[in-house]
Write an enzyme that holds these catalytic residues in place. Structure first.
Site, PDB file in Angstrom:
ATOM      1  N   GLY A 245      29.350  34.144  47.651  1.00  0.00           N
ATOM      2  CA  GLY A 245      28.634  32.975  47.615  1.00  0.00           C
ATOM      3  C   GLY A 245      29.209  31.915  48.321  1.00  0.00           C
ATOM      4  CG  ASN A 246      32.779  32.057  50.060  1.00  0.00           C
ATOM      5  OD1 ASN A 246      32.601  32.890  50.298  1.00  0.00           O
ATOM      6  ND2 ASN A 246      34.144  31.636  50.713  1.00  0.00           N
TER       7      ASN A 246
ATOM      8  CE  LYS B  23      25.200  39.171  39.990  1.00  0.00           C
ATOM      9  NZ  LYS B  23      26.245  38.994  40.874  1.00  0.00           N
TER      10      LYS B  23
ATOM     11  CE  LYS C  46      29.189  39.894  48.160  1.00  0.00           C
ATOM     12  NZ  LYS C  46      29.749  39.595  47.061  1.00  0.00           N
TER      13      LYS C  46
ATOM     14  CE  LYS D  82      34.664  39.794  45.818  1.00  0.00           C
ATOM     15  NZ  LYS D  82      32.955  39.685  45.933  1.00  0.00           N
TER      16      LYS D  82
HETATM   17  P1  ADP Z   1      31.881  36.648  45.735  1.00  0.00           P
HETATM   18  O1  ADP Z   1      30.881  35.391  45.685  1.00  0.00           O
HETATM   19  O2  ADP Z   1      32.441  36.390  47.214  1.00  0.00           O
HETATM   20  O3  ADP Z   1      31.382  37.766  45.378  1.00  0.00           O
HETATM   21  P2  ADP Z   1      33.318  36.396  43.250  1.00  0.00           P
HETATM   22  O4  ADP Z   1      33.503  35.123  42.616  1.00  0.00           O
HETATM   23  O5  ADP Z   1      32.240  37.536  42.588  1.00  0.00           O
HETATM   24  O6  ADP Z   1      32.863  36.117  44.753  1.00  0.00           O
HETATM   25  O7  ADP Z   1      34.593  37.040  43.456  1.00  0.00           O
HETATM   26  C1  ADP Z   1      35.657  36.367  43.837  1.00  0.00           C
HETATM   27  C2  ADP Z   1      36.799  35.885  42.858  1.00  0.00           C
HETATM   28  O8  ADP Z   1      37.321  36.914  42.261  1.00  0.00           O
HETATM   29  C3  ADP Z   1      37.913  35.090  43.147  1.00  0.00           C
HETATM   30  O9  ADP Z   1      37.602  33.784  43.485  1.00  0.00           O
HETATM   31  C4  ADP Z   1      38.827  35.212  42.056  1.00  0.00           C
HETATM   32  O10 ADP Z   1      38.769  34.206  41.147  1.00  0.00           O
HETATM   33  C5  ADP Z   1      38.189  36.569  41.361  1.00  0.00           C
HETATM   34  N1  ADP Z   1      39.228  37.456  40.953  1.00  0.00           N
HETATM   35  C6  ADP Z   1      39.482  38.289  39.844  1.00  0.00           C
HETATM   36  N2  ADP Z   1      40.215  39.159  39.706  1.00  0.00           N
HETATM   37  C7  ADP Z   1      40.966  38.978  41.055  1.00  0.00           C
HETATM   38  C8  ADP Z   1      42.102  39.538  41.632  1.00  0.00           C
HETATM   39  N3  ADP Z   1      42.734  40.630  41.014  1.00  0.00           N
HETATM   40  N4  ADP Z   1      42.633  39.208  42.760  1.00  0.00           N
HETATM   41  C9  ADP Z   1      41.876  38.361  43.394  1.00  0.00           C
HETATM   42  N5  ADP Z   1      40.734  37.515  42.969  1.00  0.00           N
HETATM   43  C10 ADP Z   1      40.289  37.825  41.834  1.00  0.00           C
HETATM   44 MG    MG Z   2      30.707  38.327  43.490  1.00  0.00          MG
END
Ligand code: ADP
Ligand code: MG
Length: 325
Positions: free
Chosen positions: A16-17, A140, A225, A287
Site C-alpha cells: 500500500g505504501n 480482509k 495481493k 507475505k
Molecule cells: P502491505 O500494504 O505492504 O501489504 P501490510 O500492512 O499488509 O502492508 O503488511 C505490512 C505490515 O505488517 C507492517 O507494517 C507491520 O505492521 C505488519 N506486521 C505484522 N506482523 C509482522 C511481523 N512479524 N514482522 C514485521 N511486520 C509485521
Molecule cells: Mg497487505
C-alpha cells in the site's frame, strides 16, 4: 545459473505504501508522487536486465471506490457496481498511474524501445473456488477507518460487514478466498518474453470462479495481493518474488520488546514461525505464506523488504529472504 537464454524474471509485489504513504490525504498529486518514487526503484531493477512483472495491493482503493459508489447511490440514484467490478476499476486506476510513471522514467533514461519494448497493464482475472470457506468468514479489511457509530450506520444502510481493526477504529471486511491462478497468465508470459514490463494481477486479481457452464463469473471478494503474486510468480517460473512493504524485515515477536529481525528463513523455519503465530494474518502472514509457497513451487528466493530497499533486497543485502531447505 540458468541454462536457457531467457533473462531472469522477477515478480515485484508493491504494498500500500507504494501509492499512499503515512500522512497522505490520498490526493491525485500524492498518488503521482508515490507512483514516480516506485517507478524509479523499479527502473533500477530493469537496468539490471531483469524481466519485470509488477503487481500491487488495492485494499484501500477498492474500498474507496465502493464508498464513492455508495455516495452516488444516495445523491443521484446511480446504481453501484459489485466488488469484482470495483476491483477491475482499481487495477485500471493504479495500473494507469504506474504505467505512465514507468513509461516516463524509462523514456527519460532512453531505455524505451531499446532495453524495454513498452509498459502494459493487464486487467487480470484470478480464479478462486466458489466453495472456498473464506466466503463464510470475511477477514480482509478494505477502505477507510470509521468510528463505531458510523460503522453501525453504514452496516444497516448498505449491508456491509465491519470489524474492529487492530490499528484502531472499524473497517469494512470482505471475503478473501485463496487464489488458484490467473486466467490471463499466457498473455502475461508472452508480454514479458517479448520485452514488456507488465503490471498485472492488481489487488491479487479480480476474483472469478468457473461455473458449471465452464464460463467465468465475478464474485464479491478481494484476494490477498501477496498470495496472488505467488500464483503468478510460480506460473511464470520467475526467479525471484520480491515483496515490498513498509517494514525492513519480518520479525519474530513483532511489536514487543523482544522483537527480532529475520535475515534468512529456510522454508521449514518460516512455516514453524508462521504456525507459532509470529506473522499477523492479513499483513505479514500472507507475505510469509506467499514466500514459502513460491519456494516450495520451485522459486529460488522470495524476499520481503522495505520498498526503499528494493535493489539491495534483490541482491540479497536487505530484507528477509525465504530460501529452500
Ligand atoms: P502491505 O500494504 O505492504 O501489504 P501490510 O500492512 O499488509 O502492508 O503488511 C505490512 C505490515 O505488517 C507492517 O507494517 C507491520 O505492521 C505488519 N506486521 C505484522 N506482523 C509482522 C511481523 N512479524 N514482522 C514485521 N511486520 C509485521
Ligand atoms: Mg497487505
Amino acid at each position: 545459473m540458468k541454462t536457457d537464454a531467457r533473462p531472469d524474471t522477477i515478480v515485484i509485489a508493491l504494498g500500500g505504501n507504494a501509492f499512499q504513504t503515512k500522512g497522505d490525504k490520498g490526493t491525485a498529486e500524492e498518488y503521482w508522487r508515490n507512483a514516480y518514487t516506485a517507478a524509479d526503484l523499479i527502473v533500477r531493477l530493469v537496468e539490471e536486465k531483469y524481466g519485470v512483472v509488477v503487481t500491487h495491493g488495492n485494499g484501500p482503493q477498492v474500498g474507496i471506490i465502493a464508498e464513492w459508489m455508495s455516495l452516488g447511490l444516495k445523491n443521484k440514484n446511480i446504481p453501484p457496481m459489485p466488488l469484482d467490478v470495483a476491483g477491475a476499476m482499481s487495477q485500471g486506476w493504479l495500473g494507469y498511474m504506474l504505467q505512465q510513471a514507468l513509461y516516463n522514467k524509462l523514456a527519460e533514461k532512453k531505455l524505451l524501445g531499446s532495453l524495454v519494448k513498452g509498459v502494459v497493464t493487464v486487467i487480470t482475472q484470478t480464479l478462486v473456488d466458489r466453495n472456498d470457506p473464506a466466503f463464510k468468514d470475511p477477514t480482509k479489511y478494505i477502505g477507510p477507518w470509521y468510528e463505531k457509530d458510523e460503522a453501525e450506520k453504514l452496516s444497516k444502510e448498505l449491508g456491509w460487514v465491519f470489524k474492529p481493526d487492530p490499528r484502531g477504529g472499524y473497517r469494512r471486511v470482505v471475503a478473501s478466498p485463496d487464489p488458484i491462478g490467473q486466467v490471463e497468465i499466457d498473455a502475461i508470459k508472452t508480454l514479458v518474453e517479448q520485452g514488456f514490463i507488465v503490471i498485472a494481477d492488481g489487488g491479487g486479481g479480480i476474483p472469478v470462479y468457473r461455473g458449471d457452464d465452464g464460463l467465468l463469473h465475478g464474485v464479491e471478494a478481494v484476494i490477498d495481493k501477496d498470495l496472488g503474486a505467488e500464483r503468478m510468480a510460480s506460473a511464470l517460473e520467475a526467479d525471484v518474488l520480491l515483496i515490498l512493504t513498509d517494514v525492513e524485515k519480518a520479525y519474530l515477536n513483532y511489536g514487543t520488546p523482544n522483537a527480532k529481525p529475520l535475515d534468512v528463513l529456510r522454508v521449514s523455519e518460516a512455516l514453524k514461525y508462521y504456525r507459532e503465530g509470529h506473522f499477523k494474518p492479513g499483513s505479514m502472514g500472507p507475505k510469509i505464506l506467499a514466500g514459502v509457497r513460491f519456494v516450495q513451487n520451485g522459486g529460488k528466493m522470495a524476499v520481503i523488504a522495505h520498498l526503499k530497499q528494493a535493489y539491495d533486497a534483490l541482491k540479497g543485502n536487505a530484507g528477509t529472504r525465504i530460501i529452500p531447505d
